[in-house]
Structures are given as C-alpha cells and as structure tokens.
Design a protein around this motif. Structure first.
Motif, short mmCIF file in Angstrom:
data_model
loop_
_atom_site.label_atom_id
_atom_site.label_comp_id
_atom_site.label_asym_id
_atom_site.label_seq_id
_atom_site.Cartn_x
_atom_site.Cartn_y
_atom_site.Cartn_z
N UNK A 204 19.13 9.97 -13.29
CA UNK A 204 18.65 9.45 -12.02
C UNK A 204 17.12 9.51 -11.94
N UNK A 205 16.56 10.60 -12.48
CA UNK A 205 15.10 10.75 -12.43
C UNK A 205 14.41 9.66 -13.25
N UNK A 206 15.00 9.30 -14.39
CA UNK A 206 14.40 8.24 -15.22
C UNK A 206 14.42 6.91 -14.47
N UNK A 207 15.48 6.66 -13.72
CA UNK A 207 15.57 5.44 -12.92
C UNK A 207 14.47 5.40 -11.86
N UNK A 208 14.24 6.53 -11.22
CA UNK A 208 13.16 6.61 -10.22
C UNK A 208 11.79 6.43 -10.87
N UNK A 209 11.61 7.05 -12.02
CA UNK A 209 10.33 6.91 -12.73
C UNK A 209 10.12 5.46 -13.16
N UNK A 210 11.16 4.82 -13.66
CA UNK A 210 11.04 3.42 -14.08
C UNK A 210 10.71 2.51 -12.90
N UNK A 211 11.24 2.83 -11.73
CA UNK A 211 10.94 2.00 -10.56
C UNK A 211 9.45 2.06 -10.21
N UNK A 212 8.79 3.15 -10.49
CA UNK A 212 7.35 3.24 -10.28
C UNK A 212 6.59 2.25 -11.14
N UNK A 213 7.02 2.09 -12.39
CA UNK A 213 6.39 1.11 -13.27
C UNK A 213 6.61 -0.31 -12.75
N UNK A 214 7.80 -0.57 -12.23
CA UNK A 214 8.12 -1.90 -11.68
C UNK A 214 7.23 -2.20 -10.48
N UNK A 215 7.02 -1.21 -9.64
CA UNK A 215 6.14 -1.38 -8.48
C UNK A 215 4.71 -1.70 -8.94
N UNK A 216 4.25 -1.01 -9.98
CA UNK A 216 2.90 -1.26 -10.48
C UNK A 216 2.77 -2.66 -11.09
N UNK A 217 3.82 -3.15 -11.75
CA UNK A 217 3.78 -4.52 -12.28
C UNK A 217 3.74 -5.51 -11.12
N UNK A 218 4.52 -5.25 -10.08
CA UNK A 218 4.48 -6.10 -8.89
C UNK A 218 3.08 -6.12 -8.29
N UNK A 219 2.47 -4.94 -8.19
CA UNK A 219 1.10 -4.86 -7.66
C UNK A 219 0.13 -5.63 -8.55
N UNK A 220 0.32 -5.55 -9.84
CA UNK A 220 -0.55 -6.26 -10.78
C UNK A 220 -0.43 -7.77 -10.60
N UNK A 221 0.79 -8.26 -10.50
CA UNK A 221 0.99 -9.71 -10.47
C UNK A 221 0.85 -10.29 -9.08
N UNK A 222 1.79 -10.00 -8.20
CA UNK A 222 1.80 -10.67 -6.90
C UNK A 222 0.66 -10.22 -5.99
N UNK A 223 0.45 -8.94 -5.90
CA UNK A 223 -0.62 -8.45 -5.03
C UNK A 223 -1.97 -8.79 -5.64
N UNK A 224 -2.05 -8.84 -6.96
CA UNK A 224 -3.29 -9.23 -7.63
C UNK A 224 -3.67 -10.67 -7.30
N UNK A 225 -2.67 -11.55 -7.25
CA UNK A 225 -2.93 -12.94 -6.87
C UNK A 225 -3.43 -13.00 -5.43
N UNK A 226 -2.77 -12.25 -4.54
CA UNK A 226 -3.20 -12.22 -3.14
C UNK A 226 -4.63 -11.67 -3.04
N UNK A 227 -4.92 -10.57 -3.75
CA UNK A 227 -6.25 -9.96 -3.70
C UNK A 227 -7.32 -10.95 -4.15
N UNK A 228 -7.06 -11.64 -5.25
CA UNK A 228 -8.03 -12.61 -5.76
C UNK A 228 -8.26 -13.73 -4.76
N UNK A 229 -7.18 -14.27 -4.19
CA UNK A 229 -7.33 -15.33 -3.18
C UNK A 229 -8.08 -14.82 -1.95
N UNK A 230 -7.79 -13.59 -1.55
CA UNK A 230 -8.45 -13.00 -0.38
C UNK A 230 -9.95 -12.85 -0.62
#
Length: 149
Positions: free
Chosen positions: A1-27
């Motif tokens: 279960x802990x590995x699943x939680x840790x992996x979800x942190x990496x997924x959140x960071x990829x989301x921040x890199x891609x989608x939020x990064x696009x928003x940040x650049x446009x902003x």
C-alpha cells in the motif's frame, strides 16, 4: 500500500509538470502581454488555420519540460542546451519580428523555469518521501564539491 501511495506522488508531479506547466507558461505570457498580442495575431489569421486549431505548441512544451526534467535529474545539463538550441533553430525565421521573439523568449523561459522547479520538487520528493531511486548529487552535493558524472 505504501508503494502505491509513493507512486501516486510521482504521478502528481508529472501532472504538475505537464498540465500545470502549460497553464503556468500561458499565465506568464498573459501577464507579460505577449500572450494577448499573440492571440490578437491569431484572430487576424484564423481563416488561414484549419478547423480544430493546432496544438503542436502544447505538445512541444510538454516534451520540452519532460526533457529538461530528465536532463536535470540525470545530471545531464547538455539536454537543456539541446532543447533551447532546437527551439531556437526551429523558430529562427519567426524571430525576426519583435512580437514573435518576445513571445518565444518569455514562453521558453517560463517553461524552463517551471521544469527546473518540478525537477527540484521531484528529487526532493523522491529523496524524502518517495522510493529514493533518483540520483540526487546535483541537488545535494556539498558546496565546493563537483557532483559525480
């Protein structure tokens, strides 16, 4: 279960890199005024564009930020230089106009800054909360010591 939680942190960071990064650049482009000028130019030339629009810039930004993060995490700084060089060569003819040059530079710098911030967050997350699988020498090397290659 802990590995699943840790992996979800990496997924959140990829989301921040891609989608939020696009928003940040446009902003940042909107705040600078370069985004408004670019939108005005697109409105004038919208008849020349195919229906549905061209999302190539978005995907270029995603790939650019991904390559920069990978280069930083793997301590391969040449990747950043290659990304900047490729973008500059690809847009060389467009950069003759001041508006295009400002838009290109502001957007590129915002995207690169976002990628650097996410790379730092990724390494910190990996080191302190994650699986501790990424090299950290470039971020945690003592001052005055060269990090190993």
């Amino acid at each position: 279960m802990q590995i699943l939680l840790q992996a979800s942190g990496y997924i959140v960071l990829v989301y921040l890199l891609w989608d939020t990064g696009t928003w940040f650049t446009k902003h940042v482009l909107e705040i600078s005024g370069a985004g408004k000028r670019e939108r005005d130019l697109e409105e004038k030339n919208k008849d020349d564009k195919p229906a549905g629009g061209n999302h190539a810039g978005k995907y270029i930004g995603l790939l650019e930020r991904t390559l920069i993060v990978a280069g930083l995490v793997l301590n391969n700084w040449e990747v950043i230089l290659a990304v900047i060089a490729l973008k500059t060569v690809a847009r060389h003819d467009d950069l003759n106009k001041k508006i295009d040059a400002e838009y290109f530079l502001i957007g590129s710098f915002a995207s690169i800054l976002w990628a650097i911030a996410i790379a730092i967050l990724l390494v910190l997350y990996d080191h302190y909360l994650g699986l501790d699988v990424l090299p950290v020498a470039w971020l945690f090397a003592p001052e005055g010591m060269a990090s190993p290659v």
